[in-house]
Design a protein around this motif. Structure first.
Motif, PDB file in Angstrom:
ATOM      1  N   GLU A   5       0.828  -1.208   0.000  1.00 41.01           N
ATOM      2  CA  GLU A   5       0.000   0.000   0.000  1.00 41.01           C
ATOM      3  C   GLU A   5       0.862   1.257   0.000  1.00 41.01           C
ATOM      4  OE1 GLU A   5      -3.260   2.268   2.892  1.00 41.01           O
ATOM      5  OE2 GLU A   5      -2.814   0.142   3.198  1.00 41.01           O
ATOM      6  N   MET A  56       2.561   1.601  -3.330  1.00 39.48           N
ATOM      7  CA  MET A  56       1.606   1.957  -4.371  1.00 39.48           C
ATOM      8  C   MET A  56       1.252   3.431  -4.296  1.00 39.48           C
ATOM      9  SD  MET A  56       0.196   0.643  -6.949  1.00 39.48           S
ATOM     10  CE  MET A  56      -0.681   1.629  -8.161  1.00 39.48           C
ATOM     11  N   ASN A  57       1.218   3.982  -3.096  1.00 40.09           N
ATOM     12  CA  ASN A  57       1.006   5.423  -2.964  1.00 40.09           C
ATOM     13  C   ASN A  57       2.131   6.201  -3.628  1.00 40.09           C
ATOM     14  OD1 ASN A  57      -1.411   6.356  -1.712  1.00 40.09           O
ATOM     15  ND2 ASN A  57      -0.769   5.362   0.200  1.00 40.09           N
ATOM     16  N   LEU A  68       1.442   6.178  -7.337  1.00 44.32           N
ATOM     17  CA  LEU A  68       0.401   7.153  -7.683  1.00 44.32           C
ATOM     18  C   LEU A  68       0.947   8.577  -7.632  1.00 44.32           C
ATOM     19  CD1 LEU A  68      -2.579   5.555  -5.739  1.00 44.32           C
ATOM     20  CD2 LEU A  68      -2.185   5.513  -8.206  1.00 44.32           C
ATOM     21  N   THR A  81      -3.779  11.962  -4.531  1.00 43.84           N
ATOM     22  CA  THR A  81      -4.509  11.016  -3.686  1.00 43.84           C
ATOM     23  C   THR A  81      -5.026  11.657  -2.401  1.00 43.84           C
ATOM     24  OG1 THR A  81      -2.423  10.303  -2.689  1.00 43.84           O
ATOM     25  CG2 THR A  81      -3.237   9.039  -4.562  1.00 43.84           C
ATOM     26  N   THR A 122      -7.154   4.187  -3.166  1.00 44.14           N
ATOM     27  CA  THR A 122      -6.764   3.290  -4.251  1.00 44.14           C
ATOM     28  C   THR A 122      -5.590   2.403  -3.868  1.00 44.14           C
ATOM     29  OG1 THR A 122      -7.612   4.755  -5.974  1.00 44.14           O
ATOM     30  CG2 THR A 122      -5.865   3.217  -6.615  1.00 44.14           C
ATOM     31  N   ALA A 123      -4.595   2.954  -3.207  1.00 40.90           N
ATOM     32  CA  ALA A 123      -3.407   2.167  -2.855  1.00 40.90           C
ATOM     33  C   ALA A 123      -3.772   0.990  -1.964  1.00 40.90           C
ATOM     34  CB  ALA A 123      -2.371   3.059  -2.169  1.00 40.90           C
ATOM     35  N   ARG A 124      -4.661   1.207  -0.996  1.00 42.03           N
ATOM     36  CA  ARG A 124      -5.068   0.111  -0.116  1.00 42.03           C
ATOM     37  C   ARG A 124      -5.818  -0.962  -0.905  1.00 42.03           C
ATOM     38  NH1 ARG A 124      -9.394  -1.796   2.053  1.00 42.03           N
ATOM     39  NH2 ARG A 124     -10.671  -0.111   1.180  1.00 42.03           N
TER      40      ARG A 124
END
Length: 255
Positions: A71, A74-75, A78, A85, A94-96
């Motif tokens: 997560e 991924m942040n 993004l 975000t 979204t990342a989670r």
């Protein structure tokens, strides 16, 4: 006497972490669960390719840690894509969601042990062709992480020493193998190896027909292509008659 300190004078969290001693449990090396798992794999001389199963090297509680690490990373992805975000209500979580998608769903076959399947001996001495399918399967290509959606058919020729499994168990094995990033041809070989080991049949045939979204979403963006692959083992490889019977019966079930 009480001393007033300005906010800018207080040490930042990052500077505290940087000053932590090398053996501190707060160091990034120890905190990174992916690095701990990778180190175990390397120490055991085990590969950790995209379609490998690494469940044996994951300890209790580490999958939750891995989800959190994915997560966080991924942040960063993004952020690198210049997606806000913090203020975009559609992208805030979204990342989670992506971390859960990868670890618990589409790549779950990498992180979880093989399903335990109840088998039973071939008491009736079955030796006729059995066909199972189509079973719907979902995977992801390891080149672009795009979806692969398809169907699989099995042909099994048992012998008196074969182990038999219920029809739903074929789907469980399929999901365990397919829920990894991979290419279709290698997935088929892994699936055939797993079933041969468990069933010990005289012959095994597998056909997979799938859509690859790396061809739909990107590149040529063609809506038509399907990829069909087959594997023949044992009697299916040796007998044209048996192979033809399998394909004929599979064709009828596809209509």
């Amino acid at each position: 006497m009480k001393t007033n300190r300005c906010a800018s004078c207080a040490p930042s969290r990052s500077s505290i972490l940087l000053k932590a001693p090398p053996n501190s449990t707060r160091s990034s090396e120890i905190a990174s669960v992916s690095k701990r798992i990778r180190t175990r794999l390397e120490n055991a001389n085990q590969t950790f390719r995209a379609n490998d199963n690494i469940a044996e090297f994951i300890e209790d509680g580490e999958l939750e840690e891995l989800r959190l690490e994915v997560e966080g990373r991924m942040n960063e992805v993004l952020d690198a894509l210049v997606i806000d975000t913090e203020n975009d209500h559609n992208a805030m979580d979204t990342a989670r969601r992506v971390a859960k998608l990868f670890v618990d769903e589409v790549f779950a076959g990498r992180y979880r042990a093989a399903p335990s399947l109840t088998s039973f001996p071939n008491v009736a001495r079955l030796n006729e062709l059995m066909i199972v399918g189509p079973i719907t399967v979902r995977s992801a290509c390891s080149h672009h992480l795009c979806p692969i959606l398809g169907k699989i058919w099995f042909g099994v020729l048992p012998n008196i020493d074969s182990e038999l499994i219920g029809l739903s168990k074929f789907a469980r094995i399929c999901n365990w193998i397919m829920n990894r990033p991979q290419i279709q041809e290698e997935a088929m070989m892994m699936l055939a190896d797993e079933l041969e080991r468990r069933l010990r049949p005289d012959g095994l045939a597998i056909v997979m027909q799938a859509d690859h979204f790396c061809m739909h979403w990107r590149g040529i963006m063609d809506e038509q292509p399907e990829t069909t692959t087959s594997i023949m083992r044992g009697a299916f490889l040796e007998s044209d008659t048996l192979r033809r019977e399998f394909f004929e019966l599979r064709g009828r079930r596809s209509q």
